[in-house]
Design a protein around this motif. Structure first.
Motif, short mmCIF file in Angstrom:
data_model
loop_
_atom_site.label_atom_id
_atom_site.label_comp_id
_atom_site.label_asym_id
_atom_site.label_seq_id
_atom_site.Cartn_x
_atom_site.Cartn_y
_atom_site.Cartn_z
N ASP A 105 0.82 -1.21 0.00
CA ASP A 105 0.00 0.00 0.00
C ASP A 105 0.85 1.26 0.00
N PHE A 106 2.14 1.08 0.23
CA PHE A 106 3.05 2.22 0.10
C PHE A 106 3.59 2.30 -1.33
N LEU A 107 4.27 1.26 -1.73
CA LEU A 107 5.00 1.31 -3.01
C LEU A 107 4.08 1.31 -4.22
N LEU A 108 3.03 0.52 -4.17
CA LEU A 108 2.23 0.32 -5.38
C LEU A 108 1.20 1.40 -5.64
N VAL A 109 1.13 2.41 -4.77
CA VAL A 109 0.28 3.56 -5.09
C VAL A 109 1.13 4.77 -5.46
N LYS A 110 2.44 4.56 -5.58
CA LYS A 110 3.30 5.64 -6.03
C LYS A 110 3.10 5.82 -7.54
N PRO A 111 3.44 6.99 -8.05
CA PRO A 111 3.18 7.23 -9.49
C PRO A 111 4.19 6.53 -10.40
N VAL A 112 4.33 5.23 -10.20
CA VAL A 112 5.21 4.45 -11.08
C VAL A 112 4.47 3.20 -11.51
N SER A 113 4.82 2.70 -12.69
CA SER A 113 4.13 1.53 -13.19
C SER A 113 4.66 0.28 -12.50
N ARG A 114 3.88 -0.77 -12.54
CA ARG A 114 4.32 -2.05 -11.97
C ARG A 114 5.60 -2.50 -12.67
N SER A 115 5.66 -2.29 -13.98
CA SER A 115 6.84 -2.73 -14.72
C SER A 115 8.09 -2.03 -14.21
N ALA A 116 7.95 -0.74 -13.90
CA ALA A 116 9.10 0.01 -13.39
C ALA A 116 9.54 -0.58 -12.04
N ILE A 117 8.59 -1.01 -11.25
CA ILE A 117 8.92 -1.62 -9.96
C ILE A 117 9.67 -2.94 -10.19
N PHE B 85 1.85 -0.06 7.22
CA PHE B 85 3.07 -0.84 7.41
C PHE B 85 4.18 -0.26 6.54
N TYR B 86 5.36 -0.17 7.11
CA TYR B 86 6.49 0.31 6.32
C TYR B 86 7.70 -0.58 6.54
N TYR B 87 8.73 -0.34 5.76
CA TYR B 87 9.97 -1.10 5.87
C TYR B 87 10.55 -0.90 7.28
N ASP B 88 10.52 -1.99 8.07
CA ASP B 88 10.85 -1.87 9.48
C ASP B 88 12.25 -1.34 9.77
N GLY B 89 13.18 -1.69 8.92
CA GLY B 89 14.57 -1.32 9.21
C GLY B 89 14.87 0.17 9.03
N MET B 90 13.94 0.89 8.39
CA MET B 90 14.25 2.29 8.07
C MET B 90 13.88 3.22 9.20
N ARG B 91 14.54 4.37 9.20
CA ARG B 91 14.12 5.43 10.11
C ARG B 91 12.99 6.21 9.45
N VAL B 92 12.20 6.87 10.29
CA VAL B 92 11.04 7.59 9.78
C VAL B 92 11.45 8.59 8.70
N THR B 93 12.50 9.33 8.99
CA THR B 93 12.92 10.37 8.04
C THR B 93 13.36 9.78 6.70
N ASP B 94 14.04 8.61 6.75
CA ASP B 94 14.47 7.99 5.49
C ASP B 94 13.27 7.50 4.69
N LEU B 95 12.30 6.96 5.39
CA LEU B 95 11.10 6.50 4.69
C LEU B 95 10.39 7.67 4.02
N LEU B 96 10.27 8.78 4.76
CA LEU B 96 9.57 9.94 4.20
C LEU B 96 10.32 10.52 3.01
#
Lengths: 266, 293
Positions: A105-117, B85-96
């Motif tokens: 829900d983080f990565l796949l709603v970014k403005p990038v295509s699945r192929s780019a991922i 849920f986010y990548y656990d190993g990262m710090r908040v600032t790096d994720l943002l």
């Protein structure tokens, strides 16, 4: 580029550990080599006592036992086994990571295509594999020069080493295509160990002769080191098979991942 | 052009789950509530809209384009999932920062500002955060690129009341600056406070689309009272009352409509005790919307 950097960063640690592991394994073999050269005759006699079938499974060939390249080629299956586990891990985990860590829900709603991922993850994993091979090759050449009693065939040595890269590429690609069919993969390692040891066993048990078509079933058997030492080439048909398997797997991964439904975390 | 446009959107999987022929337009600048009980299809609709799920029929468009064919339209979309849920190993600032890197604009100032307002420590590791704090990361992450469309899926779960209020202030502010908000929830009162229009979804179908002003004319109450003496049932047989139960001195019912009418009726009874509560959504659906749907 940002995704590639992110993925590479997440692979640095595990790749370093794999490199250290593979190097340690190689160091062990090279450390044994000088001792073996001393007792070469006795050792030969000892191994002659094994039946030919057992020797074949273990990859022991008496004629080449005492040359550095021949000795290395016998030790190499264990290296490629480890390398295959690393590559299968990379392949299985790359695209399943978002479902395992629930970050889809983080990565796949970014403005990038699945192929780019897929491309970013693919390139990051390839970078890890290439780095592993470069480090491993450099280290083994160094070790070989250290323990050699006479000059060895560098081209053959490199060809044996390169088979690690090819085997890894195949396992990576197959791992990737397997992973896209999972809705949610909790653990990668059991699957990758099963895949690698399963295919290794198939190769060792079903395809004992070098002209057995069952060899096509196991990527480990695509590279017959005795053939390579004798002929100074790879077997083209197996090389092509490997390339086709890898290419088809990658293409299928793109296709399936592009069409995949990403459901909410349960 | 509508900001969100759902046309006969259908997603079927399994036997009964999914959504069927959902039609919806959300106009620019609107705060649109999307309400329904758990499992009604709210998340499925949102995920289809975002391109996470492929529809089996119909279409979903954001700013006139499908997220599947034109993933770049998501540049203008900020999304806050119900569980973060986010990548656990990262710090908040790096994720943002990683999140910001997808939008090709400098979000540093905005991140600092949002973190300050949401009282979020940027230097912590994500793995060390509580559920509520992770949610705050989600809020900052969803808003840092100043999206023109904000999609919220059950946004308040896990936030304490104070943070909820701050959060709603933040959303209202973005809305004043021109952002359109699509807001799913299963808590009616939450939606009532914010939204201009609201759609009700149940079992995968939109059963009602109302303007908030119409909805507000009707408040929904569950009323139970205990009288000094037995109450004849006819007293409360008025419009808007349903689920009426009388038993000796006690009466309980659901009410929808103008509160003054019902209060006058209640005043005519000599009371010993009374409770007026907010019915939950399931109840409202059960007693008012199932028939209309």
């Amino acid at each position: 580029m940002n995704m590639y950097r992110h993925e590479v960063r997440s692979l640095v640690k595990s790749t370093a550990i794999w490199i250290a592991g593979l190097a340690a394994l190689a160091a062990l073999y090279f450390a044994v080599y000088p001792g073996m050269m001393k007792d070469a005759e006795n050792f030969r006699k000892l191994l002659e006592g094994y039946s030919p079938a057992v020797r074949a499974v273990l990859g022991i060939h008496l004629d080449f036992l005492t040359t550095l390249v021949g000795f290395y080629s016998m030790a190499f299956p264990f290296v490629s086994l480890c390398g295959a586990i690393q590559a299968a891990n990379l392949g299985l985990s790359a695209l399943s990571r978002e479902s395992r860590e629930r970050t889809a829900d983080f990565l796949l709603v970014k403005p990038v295509s699945r192929s780019a991922i897929v491309s970013a993850k693919l390139l990051a994993a390839l970078t890890a594999i290439l780095a592993t091979n470069a480090a491993y090759d450099a280290f083994t050449f160094f070790m070989a020069n250290l323990v050699k009693t006479q000059d060895f065939d560098r081209k053959i040595f490199l060809m044996i080493n390169l088979s690690l890269l090819f085997i890894q590429l195949i396992f990576f690609a197959v791992g990737m295509v397997v992973s896209v069919f999972f809705q949610r993969m909790k653990n990668v390692l059991p699957l990758s160990l099963g895949m690698v040891f399963g295919l290794y066993a198939v190769g060792a048990l079903l395809a004992q002769k070098s002209d057995d078509p069952a060899r096509y079933l196991s990527p480990f058997r695509y590279f017959d080191f005795i053939w390579i030492i004798r002929n100074g080439t790879y077997e083209t048909s197996y090389l092509i098979t490997g390339a086709v398997v890898a290419a088809v797997s990658i293409a299928a991964s793109y296709l399936v991942y592009n069409r995949k439904d990403i459901h909410a975390v349960p | 052009m509508s900001v969100i446009e759902l046309k006969n959107l259908t997603k079927q999987y399994g036997k009964s789950r999914g959504i069927r022929n959902v039609n919806l337009n959300v106009e620019e600048g609107e705060i649109f509530g999307f309400i329904g009980p758990n499992g009604a299809g709210k998340s499925t609709t949102i995920r289809t809209l975002l391109g996470l799920i492929r529809p089996t029929g119909g279409s979903a468009a954001v700013f006139g384009k499908s997220c599947i064919e034109h993933p770049e339209v998501r540049k203008e979309v900020g999304y806050l999932p119900s569980e973060v849920f986010y990548y656990d190993g990262m710090r908040v600032t790096d994720l943002l920062k990683y999140s910001a890197s997808f939008y090709k604009k400098d979000c540093t100032k905005r991140i600092a500002e949002l973190a300050e307002r949401m009282d979020l420590d940027l230097n912590k590791k994500i793995a060390d955060l509580s559920f509520g704090n992770r949610k705050k990361v989600g809020i900052v992450q969803g808003l840092l690129h100043e999206p023109k469309l904000i999609i919220l899926d059950e946004p308040t779960s896990g936030l304490d009341p104070l943070m909820q209020q701050k959060f709603f202030e933040l959303i209202a502010e973005e809305n004043r600056k021109g952002a359109t908000v699509f807001f799913s929830s299963h808590i009616l009162s939450e939606v009532q406070k914010m939204c201009g229009r609201v759609a009700f979804i149940k079992e995968g179908k939109i059963i009602k689309l109302e303007k908030m002003s119409d909805l507000q004319a009707n408040s929904y109450k569950r009323i139970s009272l205990e009288a000094e003496s037995a109450v004849p049932e006819e007293v409360f047989r008025i419009d808007g009352v349903s689920d009426l139960h009388t038993k000796g001195n006690t009466v309980s019912f659901m009410f929808r409509g103008n509160l003054n009418t019902v209060l006058r009726k209640i005043a005519s009874v000599s009371l010993r005790n009374i409770s007026i509560t907010e019915p939950d959504l399931e109840e409202i659906f059960l007693h008012y919307y199932t028939k209309e749907g």
